[in-house]
Design a protein around this motif. Structure first.
Motif, PDB file in Angstrom:
ATOM      1  N   HIS A 140       6.974   8.384  -0.892  1.00 38.88           N
ATOM      2  CA  HIS A 140       6.026   8.422  -1.875  1.00 38.88           C
ATOM      3  C   HIS A 140       4.579   9.050  -1.021  1.00 38.88           C
ATOM      4  O   HIS A 140       4.611   9.332   0.251  1.00 38.88           O
ATOM      5  CB  HIS A 140       5.567   7.222  -2.208  1.00 38.88           C
ATOM      6  CG  HIS A 140       4.650   7.170  -3.434  1.00 38.88           C
ATOM      7  ND1 HIS A 140       4.973   8.121  -4.655  1.00 38.88           N
ATOM      8  CD2 HIS A 140       3.428   6.692  -3.698  1.00 38.88           C
ATOM      9  CE1 HIS A 140       3.896   7.667  -5.436  1.00 38.88           C
ATOM     10  NE2 HIS A 140       2.940   6.950  -5.045  1.00 38.88           N
ATOM     11  N   LYS A 141       3.716   9.588  -1.812  1.00 35.60           N
ATOM     12  CA  LYS A 141       2.480  10.220  -1.136  1.00 35.60           C
ATOM     13  C   LYS A 141       2.521  11.720  -0.792  1.00 35.60           C
ATOM     14  O   LYS A 141       2.120  12.105   0.252  1.00 35.60           O
ATOM     15  CB  LYS A 141       1.644   9.386  -0.479  1.00 35.60           C
ATOM     16  CG  LYS A 141       1.294   8.045  -0.949  1.00 35.60           C
ATOM     17  CD  LYS A 141       0.212   7.283  -0.036  1.00 35.60           C
ATOM     18  CE  LYS A 141       0.217   5.803  -0.468  1.00 35.60           C
ATOM     19  NZ  LYS A 141      -0.696   5.121   0.297  1.00 35.60           N
ATOM     20  N   ASP A 159       5.898   5.138   2.217  1.00 39.78           N
ATOM     21  CA  ASP A 159       4.741   6.261   2.274  1.00 39.78           C
ATOM     22  C   ASP A 159       5.044   7.252   3.396  1.00 39.78           C
ATOM     23  O   ASP A 159       5.160   6.713   4.615  1.00 39.78           O
ATOM     24  CB  ASP A 159       3.445   5.329   2.649  1.00 39.78           C
ATOM     25  CG  ASP A 159       2.262   6.137   2.753  1.00 39.78           C
ATOM     26  OD1 ASP A 159       2.164   7.483   2.687  1.00 39.78           O
ATOM     27  OD2 ASP A 159       1.037   5.603   2.792  1.00 39.78           O
ATOM     28  N   LYS A 193      -0.100  10.679  -7.503  1.00 39.15           N
ATOM     29  CA  LYS A 193      -1.612  11.405  -7.444  1.00 39.15           C
ATOM     30  C   LYS A 193      -1.357  12.713  -8.237  1.00 39.15           C
ATOM     31  O   LYS A 193      -1.938  12.951  -9.271  1.00 39.15           O
ATOM     32  CB  LYS A 193      -2.083  11.292  -6.317  1.00 39.15           C
ATOM     33  CG  LYS A 193      -3.557  11.926  -6.214  1.00 39.15           C
ATOM     34  CD  LYS A 193      -4.355  11.595  -4.684  1.00 39.15           C
ATOM     35  CE  LYS A 193      -5.683  12.286  -4.951  1.00 39.15           C
ATOM     36  NZ  LYS A 193      -5.846  13.613  -4.357  1.00 39.15           N
ATOM     37  N   CYS A 230       1.052   2.305  -8.262  1.00 46.47           N
ATOM     38  CA  CYS A 230       0.548   3.687  -8.628  1.00 46.47           C
ATOM     39  C   CYS A 230       1.711   4.486  -9.376  1.00 46.47           C
ATOM     40  O   CYS A 230       1.470   5.278 -10.150  1.00 46.47           O
ATOM     41  CB  CYS A 230      -0.174   4.496  -7.936  1.00 46.47           C
ATOM     42  SG  CYS A 230      -1.675   3.664  -7.232  1.00 46.47           S
ATOM     43  N   ALA A 290      -7.020   0.093  -7.690  1.00 42.49           N
ATOM     44  CA  ALA A 290      -5.852  -0.115  -6.665  1.00 42.49           C
ATOM     45  C   ALA A 290      -5.941  -1.183  -6.157  1.00 42.49           C
ATOM     46  O   ALA A 290      -6.305  -1.189  -4.955  1.00 42.49           O
ATOM     47  CB  ALA A 290      -5.909   1.303  -5.980  1.00 42.49           C
ATOM     48  N   THR A 329       0.742  -1.266   0.035  1.00 44.71           N
ATOM     49  CA  THR A 329      -0.055   0.121  -0.022  1.00 44.71           C
ATOM     50  C   THR A 329       0.687   1.282  -0.195  1.00 44.71           C
ATOM     51  O   THR A 329       0.044   2.212  -0.029  1.00 44.71           O
ATOM     52  CB  THR A 329      -0.893  -0.158   1.161  1.00 44.71           C
ATOM     53  OG1 THR A 329      -0.240   0.425   2.369  1.00 44.71           O
ATOM     54  CG2 THR A 329      -2.010  -1.311   1.206  1.00 44.71           C
ATOM     55  N   GLY A 331       2.379   2.513  -2.425  1.00 45.44           N
ATOM     56  CA  GLY A 331       1.917   3.022  -3.755  1.00 45.44           C
ATOM     57  C   GLY A 331       2.817   2.675  -4.927  1.00 45.44           C
ATOM     58  O   GLY A 331       2.991   3.499  -6.035  1.00 45.44           O
TER      59      GLY A 331
END
Ligand SMILES: Nc1nc2c(ncn2[C@@H]2O[C@H](COP(=O)(O)OP(=O)(O)OP(=O)(O)O)[C@@H](O)[C@H]2O)c(=O)[nH]1
Ligand SMILES: [Mg+2]
Length: 228
Positions: A163-164, A130, A195, A61, A77, A56, A58
């Motif tokens: 990330h994120k 993350d 994103k 993605c 996802a 999770t 990412g």
């Protein structure tokens, strides 16, 4: 995929800060053949990169954004099962294109026996955590150990990816501590968002250029004609 031999990237383990690598290669010269001629092909080297990190964080993605220019909606996802494959050409300097073979690994423990078999064929890796998930950062050392152990006797050139970064208000890991960890482990650090398309291109570009520099310096040797 053009009918061209693939390059596999390998780093011989040496007790020094910078690894020495051994490679298979499709050859320095660009070649075109069969369907590959459609791509007027086109690449000088092919690098295999692996993307690692907790479930999770990412990873998938990030790869969708890099290879397709889109962020998968929540419905798409799904956790990766085993390993997924992506590829993309990257022009690192005018006329110098690198074909990237990208292995997206499942972060879930139950797939570990499958994902482990991909380390040895990879020259580079994106180690992803993350920034809003502290435990994914705390597991970075475990992922590094895992990478080192299963790449033996070669070494993988890693970049650490926080990330994120679009979720700044939920941040649980400061940029400073991530930079410190990366520096202690001889890695670069970059923050990305699939994103909002922040630094995605840059993260792959930096890693690919670093590997290419090692090839140029002879610290990675190139093997011709491997199928990968
Ligand atoms: N806000 C935000 N959410 C993201 C970003 N990238 C991924 N996500 C979300 O994070 C969740 C997990 O994304 P995945 O790409 O499937 O994660 P993964 O690391 O591939 O997970 P595994 O396949 O299980 O290892 C999904 O809900 C995504 O929508 C990002 O840049 N920003
Ligand atoms: Mg995934």
């Amino acid at each position: 995929m053009p009918g061209i031999g693939a390059i596999g990237a390998r780093c011989r383990h040496r007790p020094r800060r910078r690894p020495v690598h051994e490679w298979e290669s499709g050859g320095e010269a660009s070649r075109a053949s069969g369907e590959g001629a459609l791509e007027t092909a086109i690449w000088s080297f092919q690098f295999r990169l692996i993307v690692l990190g907790d479930s999770t964080v990412g990873k998938s993605c990030l790869l969708h954004r890099f290879t397709e220019g889109r962020f998968p909606g929540p419905r798409h996802a799904e956790p990766t099962v085993g390993v997924d494959f992506f590829s993309r050409l990257l022009e690192i300097e005018p006329g110098k294109r690198i074909k990237l073979q990208l292995w997206d690994t499942a972060g879930q423990e139950r797939f570990r026996s499958i994902t482990r078999s991909y380390y040895r064929n990879s020259v580079g890796g994106l180690l992803v955590f993350d920034i809003t998930n502290r435990s994914s950062f705390e597991h970075v050392y475990d992922w590094l150990d895992e990478g080192k152990m299963h790449a033996e006797p070669f070494q993988i050139v890693f970049i650490l990816v926080g990330h994120k970064c679009d979720l700044e208000t939920e941040r649980q890991v400061s940029r400073e501590e991530a930079e410190e960890l990366a520096s202690n482990c001889g890695m670069r650090y970059i923050e990305t968002s699939a994103k909002d398309a922040i630094n995605v291109e840059e993260s792959f570009m930096i890693l690919t250029r670093d590997i290419y520099e090692l090839v140029k310096k002879g610290e990675i040797s190139v093997r011709d004609g491997g199928k990968g």
